[in-house]
Scaffold this motif. Structure first.
Motif, PDB file in Angstrom:
ATOM      1  N   PRO B  32       0.839  -1.190   0.000  1.00 40.83           N
ATOM      2  CA  PRO B  32       0.000   0.000   0.000  1.00 40.83           C
ATOM      3  C   PRO B  32       0.883   1.252   0.000  1.00 40.83           C
ATOM      4  N   ASN B  33       0.411   2.275  -0.648  1.00 39.28           N
ATOM      5  CA  ASN B  33       1.096   3.571  -0.689  1.00 39.28           C
ATOM      6  C   ASN B  33       2.455   3.548  -1.379  1.00 39.28           C
ATOM      7  N   SER B  34       2.669   2.571  -2.261  1.00 40.87           N
ATOM      8  CA  SER B  34       3.943   2.552  -2.962  1.00 40.87           C
ATOM      9  C   SER B  34       3.861   3.310  -4.281  1.00 40.87           C
ATOM     10  N   GLY B  35       2.650   3.769  -4.650  1.00 38.06           N
ATOM     11  CA  GLY B  35       2.513   4.575  -5.857  1.00 38.06           C
ATOM     12  C   GLY B  35       2.001   3.810  -7.062  1.00 38.06           C
ATOM     13  N   LYS B  36       1.320   2.703  -6.840  1.00 33.59           N
ATOM     14  CA  LYS B  36       0.794   1.907  -7.963  1.00 33.59           C
ATOM     15  C   LYS B  36      -0.203   2.714  -8.794  1.00 33.59           C
ATOM     16  N   SER B  37      -1.172   3.283  -8.116  1.00 33.00           N
ATOM     17  CA  SER B  37      -2.191   4.036  -8.850  1.00 33.00           C
ATOM     18  C   SER B  37      -1.573   5.255  -9.522  1.00 33.00           C
ATOM     19  N   THR B  38      -0.598   5.868  -8.873  1.00 35.82           N
ATOM     20  CA  THR B  38       0.061   7.031  -9.469  1.00 35.82           C
ATOM     21  C   THR B  38       0.756   6.637 -10.775  1.00 35.82           C
ATOM     22  N   ILE B  39       1.419   5.485 -10.764  1.00 36.64           N
ATOM     23  CA  ILE B  39       2.100   5.015 -11.976  1.00 36.64           C
ATOM     24  C   ILE B  39       1.082   4.797 -13.093  1.00 36.64           C
ATOM     25  N   PRO B  54      -1.994   4.500   3.333  1.00 38.69           N
ATOM     26  CA  PRO B  54      -2.152   3.137   2.831  1.00 38.69           C
ATOM     27  C   PRO B  54      -3.616   2.721   2.778  1.00 38.69           C
ATOM     28  N   GLY B  55      -4.011   2.070   1.713  1.00 46.72           N
ATOM     29  CA  GLY B  55      -5.380   1.557   1.642  1.00 46.72           C
ATOM     30  C   GLY B  55      -6.307   2.391   0.784  1.00 46.72           C
ATOM     31  N   VAL B  56      -5.760   3.181  -0.134  1.00 43.85           N
ATOM     32  CA  VAL B  56      -6.613   4.017  -0.979  1.00 43.85           C
ATOM     33  C   VAL B  56      -7.410   3.149  -1.949  1.00 43.85           C
ATOM     34  N   THR B  57      -6.704   2.298  -2.673  1.00 39.89           N
ATOM     35  CA  THR B  57      -7.369   1.450  -3.662  1.00 39.89           C
ATOM     36  C   THR B  57      -7.917   0.212  -2.966  1.00 39.89           C
ATOM     37  N   VAL B  58      -9.206  -0.028  -3.094  1.00 40.11           N
ATOM     38  CA  VAL B  58      -9.757  -1.236  -2.470  1.00 40.11           C
ATOM     39  C   VAL B  58     -10.418  -2.144  -3.496  1.00 40.11           C
ATOM     40  N   LEU B 135      11.211   0.417  -9.002  1.00 42.60           N
ATOM     41  CA  LEU B 135      11.679   1.005  -7.738  1.00 42.60           C
ATOM     42  C   LEU B 135      11.134   2.424  -7.685  1.00 42.60           C
ATOM     43  N   ASN B 136       9.925   2.560  -7.197  1.00 43.46           N
ATOM     44  CA  ASN B 136       9.251   3.858  -7.261  1.00 43.46           C
ATOM     45  C   ASN B 136       9.625   4.733  -6.065  1.00 43.46           C
ATOM     46  N   ILE B 137       9.214   5.977  -6.147  1.00 48.66           N
ATOM     47  CA  ILE B 137       9.542   6.976  -5.127  1.00 48.66           C
ATOM     48  C   ILE B 137      11.060   7.041  -4.971  1.00 48.66           C
ATOM     49  N   TYR B 138      11.726   6.888  -6.080  1.00 46.91           N
ATOM     50  CA  TYR B 138      13.179   6.860  -6.056  1.00 46.91           C
ATOM     51  C   TYR B 138      13.749   8.217  -5.671  1.00 46.91           C
ATOM     52  N   ASP B 139      12.993   9.282  -5.981  1.00 44.89           N
ATOM     53  CA  ASP B 139      13.454  10.626  -5.633  1.00 44.89           C
ATOM     54  C   ASP B 139      13.642  10.779  -4.126  1.00 44.89           C
ATOM     55  N   GLU B 140      12.653  10.285  -3.370  1.00 42.90           N
ATOM     56  CA  GLU B 140      12.754  10.426  -1.911  1.00 42.90           C
ATOM     57  C   GLU B 140      13.865   9.548  -1.350  1.00 42.90           C
ATOM     58  N   ALA B 141      14.030   8.376  -1.974  1.00 42.39           N
ATOM     59  CA  ALA B 141      15.106   7.492  -1.516  1.00 42.39           C
ATOM     60  C   ALA B 141      16.453   8.179  -1.698  1.00 42.39           C
ATOM     61  N   THR B 164      11.884   4.465 -10.774  1.00 39.25           N
ATOM     62  CA  THR B 164      10.894   5.387 -11.329  1.00 39.25           C
ATOM     63  C   THR B 164      10.527   6.471 -10.306  1.00 39.25           C
ATOM     64  N   VAL B 165      10.059   7.586 -10.842  1.00 38.38           N
ATOM     65  CA  VAL B 165       9.447   8.621 -10.004  1.00 38.38           C
ATOM     66  C   VAL B 165       8.106   8.933 -10.660  1.00 38.38           C
ATOM     67  N   ALA B 166       7.077   8.271 -10.209  1.00 36.32           N
ATOM     68  CA  ALA B 166       5.789   8.344 -10.914  1.00 36.32           C
ATOM     69  C   ALA B 166       5.242   9.757 -10.944  1.00 36.32           C
ATOM     70  N   THR B 167       5.422  10.491  -9.839  1.00 34.48           N
ATOM     71  CA  THR B 167       4.843  11.835  -9.776  1.00 34.48           C
ATOM     72  C   THR B 167       5.492  12.772 -10.790  1.00 34.48           C
TER      73      THR B 167
HETATM   74  N1  LIG Z   1       7.865  11.616  -4.079  1.00 34.73           N
HETATM   75  C1  LIG Z   1       7.152  10.700  -4.730  1.00 34.73           C
HETATM   76  N2  LIG Z   1       5.908  10.454  -4.345  1.00 34.73           N
HETATM   77  C2  LIG Z   1       5.196   9.518  -5.026  1.00 34.73           C
HETATM   78  C3  LIG Z   1       5.738   8.816  -6.118  1.00 34.73           C
HETATM   79  N3  LIG Z   1       4.813   7.948  -6.591  1.00 34.73           N
HETATM   80  C4  LIG Z   1       3.725   8.113  -5.809  1.00 34.73           C
HETATM   81  N4  LIG Z   1       3.948   9.069  -4.875  1.00 34.73           N
HETATM   82  C5  LIG Z   1       3.017   9.511  -3.827  1.00 34.73           C
HETATM   83  O1  LIG Z   1       2.776   8.390  -3.012  1.00 34.73           O
HETATM   84  C6  LIG Z   1       1.458   8.411  -2.491  1.00 34.73           C
HETATM   85  C7  LIG Z   1       0.756   7.096  -2.741  1.00 34.73           C
HETATM   86  O2  LIG Z   1       0.413   6.919  -4.089  1.00 34.73           O
HETATM   87  P1  LIG Z   1      -0.743   5.920  -4.571  1.00 34.73           P
HETATM   88  O3  LIG Z   1      -0.619   5.855  -6.050  1.00 34.73           O
HETATM   89  O4  LIG Z   1      -2.044   6.279  -3.989  1.00 34.73           O
HETATM   90  O5  LIG Z   1      -0.263   4.566  -3.930  1.00 34.73           O
HETATM   91  P2  LIG Z   1      -0.915   3.121  -4.113  1.00 34.73           P
HETATM   92  O6  LIG Z   1       0.226   2.179  -4.220  1.00 34.73           O
HETATM   93  O7  LIG Z   1      -1.899   3.101  -5.214  1.00 34.73           O
HETATM   94  O8  LIG Z   1      -1.587   2.934  -2.692  1.00 34.73           O
HETATM   95  P3  LIG Z   1      -2.831   1.997  -2.290  1.00 34.73           P
HETATM   96  O9  LIG Z   1      -3.918   2.236  -3.262  1.00 34.73           O
HETATM   97  O10 LIG Z   1      -3.162   2.475  -0.910  1.00 34.73           O
HETATM   98  O11 LIG Z   1      -2.343   0.606  -2.286  1.00 34.73           O
HETATM   99  C8  LIG Z   1       0.790   9.610  -3.154  1.00 34.73           C
HETATM  100  O12 LIG Z   1       0.816  10.666  -2.238  1.00 34.73           O
HETATM  101  C9  LIG Z   1       1.666   9.899  -4.342  1.00 34.73           C
HETATM  102  O13 LIG Z   1       1.622  11.261  -4.689  1.00 34.73           O
HETATM  103  C10 LIG Z   1       7.093   9.106  -6.505  1.00 34.73           C
HETATM  104  O14 LIG Z   1       7.656   8.531  -7.435  1.00 34.73           O
HETATM  105  N5  LIG Z   1       7.740  10.055  -5.782  1.00 34.73           N
END
Ligand SMILES: Nc1nc2c(ncn2[C@@H]2O[C@H](COP(=O)(O)OP(=O)(O)OP(=O)(O)O)[C@@H](O)[C@H]2O)c(=O)[nH]1
Ligand SMILES: [Mg+2]
Lengths: 49, 739
Positions: B32-39, B54-58, B135-141, B164-167
């Motif tokens: 959860p919250n790893s950025g799947k939906s954002t990608i 965590p838990g946005v997509t159900v 490997l998402n959210i790589y920017d923050e890492a 990747t950096v989905a945002t």
């Molecule tokens: N800095 C940064 N933030 C990101 C990135 N990808 C996603 N986010 C942020 O991470 C948060 C979670 O993104 P979601 O796409 O909702 O995550 P999810 O994996 O679909 O989460 P669930 O639906 O809860 O399983 C959001 O606030 C996004 O803006 C990234 O590459 N970099």
């Protein structure tokens, strides 16, 4: 009030009831705003990198 | 519904696909919250719900798009920490991966939490389906001084690893290329078998051989099935009945059990953790960044044991005040326009086409008064949705749940249940579905029962009309009091339910707190729109339909002189005595409340129709179309100025809109005449509590497969609403306030 008026009213009331049925019942509680059905998109991915 | 869409989709695209090639199916799995939906939003242009908790997509959702001449069908799944069958979202994600067998799994890994995320990756590998790791959210890492050696990781896992950096849409091209490459040549990208140690491996090998001889081998990934049977996975054992299939599980695990003196599930979990740990140690390099992170600094205050709840309540107050102040000038503008120019235009058009006289009344006094009264509040609703979106995107949502954990424990729930409740402030319907993230069926049912006490956007119009009429000097505070009333009553009701229907202890609360993130303006706008859109659609569908029906009910039997004698009036008069003791025993209130069962904003719509100004009241000078148009424009600019001024002023709304008040005296004036401040407050409290709307009822039925929970909600809410309104009305009278 003529027959056309009554007919028109019937159509309007029927239409309203149908609209209500369709929007409330047929969606089975999935409100349109929360995108609960499958979001089908048919787009080409345009690369921006 | 969804299966229908899917079947239709599969049917219609099949022919098209034969011409090209088969569409590639990509299942997106991850924590959860790893950025799947954002990608997915970034690559397919969808507007899937994202939020920083965590838990946005159900639910499982899919999108189709084209890349490199191939159609790709990408499926978003709920986030999970493991592939065990404990919560409903885990089951949804797992069932998809196992039974629908995507061509490729895209495993999204939060690079800032590598080890925990790899625990799932290790399990995904067991499925033996070609996989690509993002490997998402790589920017923050990187910001934290983490570097991940992707080459080593690729070697160890046997699959492609793409940072990747989905945002910011970084790395997505590489990701898509890899997905295509893997789909073209799947056998070259099968995940490696990670070695779980001789004992486990030999037991698994034995079972795998047996499975290979049965038809099960075609239905399930054999290695995964062997592991699940060894663990005694309840769902799998239930589905395939190992003894009937001739699989001797106990023999296979016999040695493992005696050698380790522990249950197999923990032995397996340890082996997987060991893999995740080992992998992390090999690929992750940390350079210490000495400064305390912003997130930690904010959390020290926000999560403080003493200050936590007051800060949460203060934040809410601030949000309501701002919602009211920002949107009020726009709401006033819309109200003036629907009563003025827009109404005139409708009359003119209907006159032009020589429509019968009664249709003019239907359109102006029915549709425009009904739908218009609700539409007027669209700006307020959007403002509210904006704040909820911000709350979700910033990361405070998870903190609110954390802070409320102790209070929630008194009702036998844990803080996680507070998230569906907070989402209920937007719309109760998705909140009901969000209860899926709760493991325990009892928690889920209790939370769903309490969700309707959370004041949704549809109730706002009612509050705003009444608050505007009686409490405009303290609008923000009164509005806030209603929301807090909902939360406090939820806790009290929860305690009662816990003592009766739901006995038992609350399980431990485990919820990760994501770092604070600044949501981008664009994503704020998109998700505010997605939430608010629903209320616009509602105005064009059910509210429109009900407005028309109400107009007929107010005008039948045909030619009725006094609205009181109409069908609606008669029904209202039957109910009114029940409402007499709580301060609003008039037929107008009664019939508005009945219509509000469809959707609560209709309470205001119906009042708008009942109290519609009589033509002789209006002495308007005929104006030309261009004059009207000019007025529409200039008054909008004034509204925007007022709104901006309100944000910066602490004076609030009382200083403005007195001009508008005189002009449109309408609904507000009648309400001021009919109610006292006390009965008005009792009325809005009643509207807050009296029952879930029809759509929530259907959602409850959908989610639980029975009408039972709705039935309970209906009975307790009616009782509660009447009781609370009675207490407010009579308590207030006794104290001599607002009578
Ligand atoms: N800095 C940064 N933030 C990101 C990135 N990808 C996603 N986010 C942020 O991470 C948060 C979670 O993104 P979601 O796409 O909702 O995550 P999810 O994996 O679909 O989460 P669930 O639906 O809860 O399983 C959001 O606030 C996004 O803006 C990234 O590459 N970099
Ligand atoms: Mg998601």
């Amino acid at each position: 009030m003529g027959a056309t008026d009554i007919l028109l009213m019937g159509v309007i009331i029927g239409g309203a009831l149908y609209l209500l049925y369709r929007s409330v019942w047929k969606k089975k509680g999935h409100c349109s705003g929360c995108c609960s059905e499958i979001c089908e998109m048919n787009k080409k991915y345009s690369s921006r990198c | 519904m969804s299966t229908m869409t899917e079947e239709r989709l599969q049917g219609s695209s099949r022919a098209a696909l034969r011409a090209e090639k088969k569409a590639i199916t990509v299942g997106v799995a991850g924590n959860p919250n790893s950025g799947k939906s954002t990608i997915i939003n970034a690559i397919a242009g969808t507007r899937l719900h994202v939020g920083n908790w965590p838990g946005v997509t159900v639910e499982k959702k899919s999108a189709i798009f084209e890349y490199g001449g191939r159609k790709i069908r990408i499926v978003d799944l709920p986030g999970t920490y493991s592939l065990s069958p404990y919560t409903q979202e885990e089951i949804i994600a797992r069932d998809y991966l196992i039974h629908e067998k995507p061509d490729v799994i895209l495993n999204v890994v939060d690079a800032t939490n590598l080890e925990r995320n790899l625990y799932l990756t290790v399990q995904v590998m067991e499925l033996g389906i070609p996989t690509v790791v993002a490997l998402n959210i790589y920017d923050e890492a990187e910001k934290r001084g983490h570097t991940i050696n992707r080459r080593v990781m690729e070697d160890m896992l046997g699959v492609k690893v793409i940072p990747t950096v989905a945002t910011k849409k970084i790395g997505l091209d590489d990701l898509l290329k890899s997905l295509l490459e893997v789909a073209e040549n799947p056998s070259a990208h099968c995940p490696k078998h990670l070695n779980y140690g001789d004992d486990i491996e030999s037991a698994a090998k034995m079972l795998e051989t047996q499975i290979g001889l049965t038809p099960l081998a075609e239905k399930y990934p054999p290695r995964w099935l062997a592991f699940k049977l060894m663990e005694g996975d309840s769902q799998v054992s239930g589905e395939i009945k190992p003894d009937d299939s001739g699989l001797s599980v106990s023999k296979a695990v016999g040695h493992l059990k005696t050698a380790h003196d522990s249950d197999i599930e923990s032995i397996m979990a340890d082996a997987r953790y060991a893999q995740a740990f080992g992998l992390t140690r090999e690929v992750l390099q940390k350079t210490e960044s000495g400064n305390i992170e912003l997130t930690e600094r904010i959390d020290r205050i926000v999560l403080n044991r003493v200050l936590g709840i007051p800060i949460f309540l203060a934040a809410m107050w601030f949000v309501f005040k701002l919602t009211f102040d920002v949107s009020k000038p726009f709401a006033d503008w819309m109200s003036a326009m629907t009563a003025g120019p827009f109404k005139g235009w409708a009359e003119a058009i209907l006159g032009l086409i020589r429509a019968p006289g009664w249709t003019v009344s239907l359109v102006t006094d029915g549709v425009m008064a009904g739908v218009g009264s609700v539409l007027v509040f669209v700006p307020v609703i959007f403002a509210m949705m904006f704040f909820i979106t911000f709350l979700e995107g910033s990361g405070y949502m998870a903190r609110a749940a954390f802070v409320m954990d102790r209070a929630m424990h008194t009702i036998g729930l844990h803080g996680k249940s507070f998230i569906p409740m907070l989402l209920g402030f937007g719309c109760n319907v998705p909140a009901i579905y969000a209860t899926r993230t709760l493991e325990n069926p009892k928690d889920k049912a209790l939370t769903a029962l309490l969700v309707p006490l959370m004041s949704c956007g549809a109730r706002l119009p009612v509050y705003v009309v009444f608050i505007g009429a009686f409490f405009s000097a303290h609008a923000g505070t009164v509005l806030w009091s209603l929301y807090v009333m909902g939360i406090v009553l939820a806790i009290i009701v929860g305690i009662c339910f816990k003592k009766t229907l739901f006995k038992g202890e609350a399980p431990m609360f485990i919820m990760e707190l994501p770092p604070y993130r600044r949501p981008s303006f664009k994503s704020l706008m998109i998700h505010t729109w997605e939430k608010g859109k629903h209320f616009l659609i509602k105005a064009g569908t059910y509210i429109l339909a009900v407005s028309i029906l109400i107009w007929f009910l107010l005008n039948l039997p045909w030619g009725v002189e006094n609205k009181k004698d109409s069908y609606l009036g008669k029904v209202g008069q039957i109910i009114a005595p029940v409402l007499e003791p709580i301060g609003f025993g008039n037929w107008e209130a009664a019939s508005s409340l009945i219509s509000g069962v469809i959707a609560k904003e209709i309470v205001v719509g119906t009042m708008g129709e009942i109290y519609v100004a009589k033509p002789e009241d209006e002495k308007k000078n005929p104006s030309t179309f261009s004059e009207d148009l000019k007025e529409v424009g200039t008054s909008f600019v004034h509204a925007a100025e007022d709104s901006a001024a309100n944000v910066f002023s602490t004076v609030g709304i009382s200083s403005l809109s007195s001009k508008e008040d005189e002009k449109r005296a309408g609904l507000k004036a009648v309400i001021q005449k009919t109610y006292t401040p006390l009965s008005a407050y009792a009325f809005v409290a009643f509207v807050l509590l009296y029952m879930p709307c029809v759509v929530v009822a259907i959602a409850m039925r959908q989610e639980f497969g029975t009408w039972k929970w709705f039935g309970i909600a209906f009975v307790y809410q009616m009782t509660l609403a009447w009781g609370v309104a009675f207490l407010i009305y009579h308590g207030g009278k006794l104290l001599g306030i607002g009578g």
